[in-house]
Enzyme design. Structure first.
Site, PDB file in Angstrom:
ATOM      1  N   ASP A  76       9.068  -9.595   4.609  1.00  0.00           N
ATOM      2  CA  ASP A  76       9.627  -8.452   5.350  1.00  0.00           C
ATOM      3  C   ASP A  76      11.158  -8.439   5.268  1.00  0.00           C
ATOM      4  O   ASP A  76      11.787  -9.480   5.132  1.00  0.00           O
ATOM      5  CB  ASP A  76       9.167  -8.539   6.815  1.00  0.00           C
ATOM      6  CG  ASP A  76       9.251  -7.184   7.523  1.00  0.00           C
ATOM      7  OD1 ASP A  76       9.441  -6.156   6.845  1.00  0.00           O
ATOM      8  OD2 ASP A  76       9.123  -7.162   8.758  1.00  0.00           O
ATOM      9  N   GLY A  77      11.711  -7.240   5.370  1.00  0.00           N
ATOM     10  CA  GLY A  77      13.162  -7.085   5.447  1.00  0.00           C
ATOM     11  C   GLY A  77      13.822  -6.487   4.216  1.00  0.00           C
ATOM     12  O   GLY A  77      15.048  -6.448   4.134  1.00  0.00           O
ATOM     13  N   ASN A  78      13.021  -5.998   3.277  1.00  0.00           N
ATOM     14  CA  ASN A  78      13.608  -5.392   2.079  1.00  0.00           C
ATOM     15  C   ASN A  78      14.468  -4.183   2.430  1.00  0.00           C
ATOM     16  O   ASN A  78      15.573  -4.013   1.907  1.00  0.00           O
ATOM     17  CB  ASN A  78      12.498  -4.922   1.129  1.00  0.00           C
ATOM     18  CG  ASN A  78      11.709  -6.060   0.520  1.00  0.00           C
ATOM     19  OD1 ASN A  78      12.045  -7.226   0.719  1.00  0.00           O
ATOM     20  ND2 ASN A  78      10.668  -5.719  -0.208  1.00  0.00           N
ATOM     21  N   ARG A 122       6.657 -15.489   8.134  1.00  0.00           N
ATOM     22  CA  ARG A 122       7.146 -14.109   8.193  1.00  0.00           C
ATOM     23  C   ARG A 122       8.659 -14.140   8.206  1.00  0.00           C
ATOM     24  O   ARG A 122       9.269 -14.830   9.022  1.00  0.00           O
ATOM     25  CB  ARG A 122       6.619 -13.335   9.397  1.00  0.00           C
ATOM     26  CG  ARG A 122       7.101 -11.874   9.355  1.00  0.00           C
ATOM     27  CD  ARG A 122       6.355 -10.950  10.248  1.00  0.00           C
ATOM     28  NE  ARG A 122       6.798  -9.565   9.994  1.00  0.00           N
ATOM     29  CZ  ARG A 122       6.077  -8.492  10.213  1.00  0.00           C
ATOM     30  NH1 ARG A 122       4.852  -8.610  10.676  1.00  0.00           N
ATOM     31  NH2 ARG A 122       6.561  -7.284   9.959  1.00  0.00           N
ATOM     32  N   SER A 159       0.662  -2.944   2.944  1.00  0.00           N
ATOM     33  CA  SER A 159      -0.407  -2.942   3.942  1.00  0.00           C
ATOM     34  C   SER A 159      -1.138  -1.599   3.952  1.00  0.00           C
ATOM     35  O   SER A 159      -0.640  -0.592   3.421  1.00  0.00           O
ATOM     36  CB  SER A 159       0.169  -3.224   5.335  1.00  0.00           C
ATOM     37  OG  SER A 159       0.838  -2.081   5.837  1.00  0.00           O
ATOM     38  N   THR A 160      -2.321  -1.604   4.588  1.00  0.00           N
ATOM     39  CA  THR A 160      -3.065  -0.337   4.725  1.00  0.00           C
ATOM     40  C   THR A 160      -2.280   0.653   5.584  1.00  0.00           C
ATOM     41  O   THR A 160      -2.585   1.840   5.582  1.00  0.00           O
ATOM     42  CB  THR A 160      -4.461  -0.578   5.353  1.00  0.00           C
ATOM     43  OG1 THR A 160      -4.317  -1.415   6.513  1.00  0.00           O
ATOM     44  CG2 THR A 160      -5.411  -1.250   4.370  1.00  0.00           C
ATOM     45  N   ARG A 189      15.926  -3.400   5.326  1.00  0.00           N
ATOM     46  CA  ARG A 189      17.155  -3.780   6.046  1.00  0.00           C
ATOM     47  C   ARG A 189      18.184  -4.399   5.109  1.00  0.00           C
ATOM     48  O   ARG A 189      19.380  -4.163   5.238  1.00  0.00           O
ATOM     49  CB  ARG A 189      16.810  -4.750   7.183  1.00  0.00           C
ATOM     50  CG  ARG A 189      16.332  -4.043   8.438  1.00  0.00           C
ATOM     51  CD  ARG A 189      15.648  -4.979   9.385  1.00  0.00           C
ATOM     52  NE  ARG A 189      14.264  -5.217   8.966  1.00  0.00           N
ATOM     53  CZ  ARG A 189      13.447  -6.079   9.555  1.00  0.00           C
ATOM     54  NH1 ARG A 189      13.878  -6.817  10.570  1.00  0.00           N
ATOM     55  NH2 ARG A 189      12.214  -6.211   9.134  1.00  0.00           N
ATOM     56  N   LEU A 223      -1.177 -22.652  -9.748  1.00  0.00           N
ATOM     57  CA  LEU A 223      -1.106 -21.872  -8.500  1.00  0.00           C
ATOM     58  C   LEU A 223      -1.839 -20.534  -8.611  1.00  0.00           C
ATOM     59  O   LEU A 223      -1.652 -19.810  -9.582  1.00  0.00           O
ATOM     60  CB  LEU A 223       0.382 -21.615  -8.172  1.00  0.00           C
ATOM     61  CG  LEU A 223       0.694 -20.635  -7.036  1.00  0.00           C
ATOM     62  CD1 LEU A 223       0.319 -21.243  -5.688  1.00  0.00           C
ATOM     63  CD2 LEU A 223       2.189 -20.265  -7.054  1.00  0.00           C
ATOM     64  N   HIS A 274      13.518  -3.227  -2.378  1.00  0.00           N
ATOM     65  CA  HIS A 274      12.228  -3.620  -2.963  1.00  0.00           C
ATOM     66  C   HIS A 274      12.425  -4.277  -4.331  1.00  0.00           C
ATOM     67  O   HIS A 274      11.695  -5.205  -4.688  1.00  0.00           O
ATOM     68  CB  HIS A 274      11.283  -2.425  -3.047  1.00  0.00           C
ATOM     69  CG  HIS A 274      10.916  -1.881  -1.699  1.00  0.00           C
ATOM     70  ND1 HIS A 274      10.464  -2.684  -0.677  1.00  0.00           N
ATOM     71  CD2 HIS A 274      10.973  -0.622  -1.188  1.00  0.00           C
ATOM     72  CE1 HIS A 274      10.239  -1.939   0.406  1.00  0.00           C
ATOM     73  NE2 HIS A 274      10.557  -0.684   0.121  1.00  0.00           N
ATOM     74  N   ARG A 291       4.749   5.525   5.017  1.00  0.00           N
ATOM     75  CA  ARG A 291       6.151   5.671   4.569  1.00  0.00           C
ATOM     76  C   ARG A 291       6.305   6.909   3.692  1.00  0.00           C
ATOM     77  O   ARG A 291       5.322   7.529   3.319  1.00  0.00           O
ATOM     78  CB  ARG A 291       6.558   4.397   3.822  1.00  0.00           C
ATOM     79  CG  ARG A 291       6.500   3.193   4.752  1.00  0.00           C
ATOM     80  CD  ARG A 291       7.032   1.950   4.096  1.00  0.00           C
ATOM     81  NE  ARG A 291       6.942   0.830   5.031  1.00  0.00           N
ATOM     82  CZ  ARG A 291       7.634  -0.277   4.930  1.00  0.00           C
ATOM     83  NH1 ARG A 291       8.478  -0.440   3.928  1.00  0.00           N
ATOM     84  NH2 ARG A 291       7.495  -1.235   5.830  1.00  0.00           N
TER      85      ARG A 291
HETATM   86  C1  IPE Z   1       4.197  -5.853   6.924  1.00  0.00           C
HETATM   87  O1  IPE Z   1       5.501  -5.392   7.067  1.00  0.00           O
HETATM   88  C2  IPE Z   1       3.651  -5.449   5.600  1.00  0.00           C
HETATM   89  C3  IPE Z   1       4.224  -6.106   4.423  1.00  0.00           C
HETATM   90  C4  IPE Z   1       5.157  -7.024   4.428  1.00  0.00           C
HETATM   91  C5  IPE Z   1       3.694  -5.684   3.155  1.00  0.00           C
HETATM   92  P1  IPE Z   1       5.852  -4.011   7.792  1.00  0.00           P
HETATM   93  O2  IPE Z   1       7.312  -3.867   7.714  1.00  0.00           O
HETATM   94  O3  IPE Z   1       5.017  -2.939   7.230  1.00  0.00           O
HETATM   95  O4  IPE Z   1       5.350  -4.293   9.281  1.00  0.00           O
HETATM   96  P2  IPE Z   1       5.780  -3.634  10.653  1.00  0.00           P
HETATM   97  O5  IPE Z   1       5.652  -2.156  10.509  1.00  0.00           O
HETATM   98  O6  IPE Z   1       7.194  -4.050  10.934  1.00  0.00           O
HETATM   99  O7  IPE Z   1       4.837  -4.218  11.664  1.00  0.00           O
HETATM  100  C1  IPE Z   2       8.795  -5.400   3.377  1.00  0.00           C
HETATM  101  O1  IPE Z   2      10.052  -4.892   3.637  1.00  0.00           O
HETATM  102  C2  IPE Z   2       8.160  -4.750   2.163  1.00  0.00           C
HETATM  103  C3  IPE Z   2       7.036  -3.844   2.474  1.00  0.00           C
HETATM  104  C4  IPE Z   2       6.524  -3.632   3.657  1.00  0.00           C
HETATM  105  C5  IPE Z   2       6.476  -3.094   1.368  1.00  0.00           C
HETATM  106  P1  IPE Z   2      10.257  -3.579   4.499  1.00  0.00           P
HETATM  107  O2  IPE Z   2      10.304  -2.421   3.568  1.00  0.00           O
HETATM  108  O3  IPE Z   2       9.259  -3.495   5.600  1.00  0.00           O
HETATM  109  O4  IPE Z   2      11.705  -3.842   5.089  1.00  0.00           O
HETATM  110  P2  IPE Z   2      12.227  -3.484   6.544  1.00  0.00           P
HETATM  111  O5  IPE Z   2      11.290  -4.135   7.534  1.00  0.00           O
HETATM  112  O6  IPE Z   2      12.214  -1.989   6.655  1.00  0.00           O
HETATM  113  O7  IPE Z   2      13.603  -4.065   6.594  1.00  0.00           O
HETATM  114 MG    MG Z   3       9.239  -4.198   7.520  1.00  0.00          MG
END
Ligand code: IPE
Ligand code: IPE
Ligand code: MG
Length: 233
Positions: A15-17, A179, A60-61, A19, A126, A32, A66
């Site tokens: 998570d965090g791409n 996470r 995710s589902t 941001r 792996l 991404h 988005r």
């Molecule tokens: C979870 O991250 C899904 C993936 C990392 C692929 P999200 O960014 O979608 O989750 P929420 O919306 O913050 O719960």
């Molecule tokens: C995780 O990063 C990647 C996916 C969910 C596909 P995000 O795109 O959720 O990044 P933030 O949470 O908005 O920073």
């Molecule tokens: Mg996210």
């Protein structure tokens, strides 16, 4: 690091791409791209550390909510790079596997995933399990459907039977779920399988992750006492 304490299966909620990119006044899509580079670094590190299974939460589902642009971009990255990294898989004996709702993916993406799984199925290192169009609830619902389709009687429904109808029954439950990017929730990741997983939350955004971050997570994991509901001697 004593080898017997290396987790067999690590799951990562990458998570965090978005941001990461927003912090740099870049479009989310750039995050991404950098996230994909981080994924390759971590796959190599996990392989070098002797982890057997690495599940990467890629889409995710719920991520279909988005914008069309962002969804299309992420799918485009899968299409462009999944098979293009074949030499990397071969060199490191990395086997690509899949968890998620394959039939809900665009056909060209599903084809790419199936091809990557088939062409790496004989690699002995792996296993990288791509969680794409994955939801823990969806995986359980699909398992229930498979059980009902087989006409299995009620008295034969056990935890073990349900487990055997999940996407990858031969894969052990994740020992450790990481996470990144400060959020402390599962967001529908491996709901059944994570019943006794250890969770590790890190503030660092996913595109900034490297081998040292994975090592820190493993060091932390090694200090945990896992009781599985029992008591420690
Ligand atoms: C979870 O991250 C899904 C993936 C990392 C692929 P999200 O960014 O979608 O989750 P929420 O919306 O913050 O719960
Ligand atoms: C995780 O990063 C990647 C996916 C969910 C596909 P995000 O795109 O959720 O990044 P933030 O949470 O908005 O920073
Ligand atoms: Mg996210």
């Amino acid at each position: 690091m004593t080898s017997h304490k290396i987790p067999a299966h690590v799951g990562i909620i990458m998570d965090g791409n978005g941001r990461w990119a927003q912090n740099r006044n870049m479009p989310r899509t750039q995050g991404h791209i950098e996230g994909l580079k981080a994924a390759k670094r971590i796959v190599k590190a996990a392989s070098d550390m002797g982890i057997s299974y690495l599940t990467l939460y890629t889409f995710s589902t719920e991520n279909w909510k988005r914008t069309q642009e962002e969804v299309g971009f992420i799918m485009g990255l899968v299409k462009k790079y999944l098979m293009a990294e074949f030499e990397f898989y071969k060199e490191n004996q990395i086997r690509i596997r899949f968890t998620g709702n394959l039939s809900g993916l665009p056909q060209e993406i599903a084809d790419e995933v199936v091809e990557a799984c088939e062409k790496t199925s004989h690699f002995s290192g792996l296993s990288v399990i791509l969680a794409l169009n994955y939801g823990g609830r969806d995986e359980i619902v699909r398992a229930i459907r498979k059980i009902i389709q087989k006409g299995i009687p009620e008295n034969e429904i056990t935890e073990e039977l349900v487990r055997l109808h999940l996407d990858n029954p031969d894969v052990p439950d994740p020992d450790l779920i990481i996470r990144t990017a400060s959020e402390q929730r599962s967001s529908n990741f491996l709901l059944w399988e994570s019943a006794y997983s250890e969770f590790y939350f890190a503030d660092k955004l996913w595109p900034d992750w490297d081998a040292a971050d994975l090592k820190a997570a493993l060091d932390n994991f090694q200090k945990r006492t896992r009781r599985f509901g029992g008591i420690t001697a």
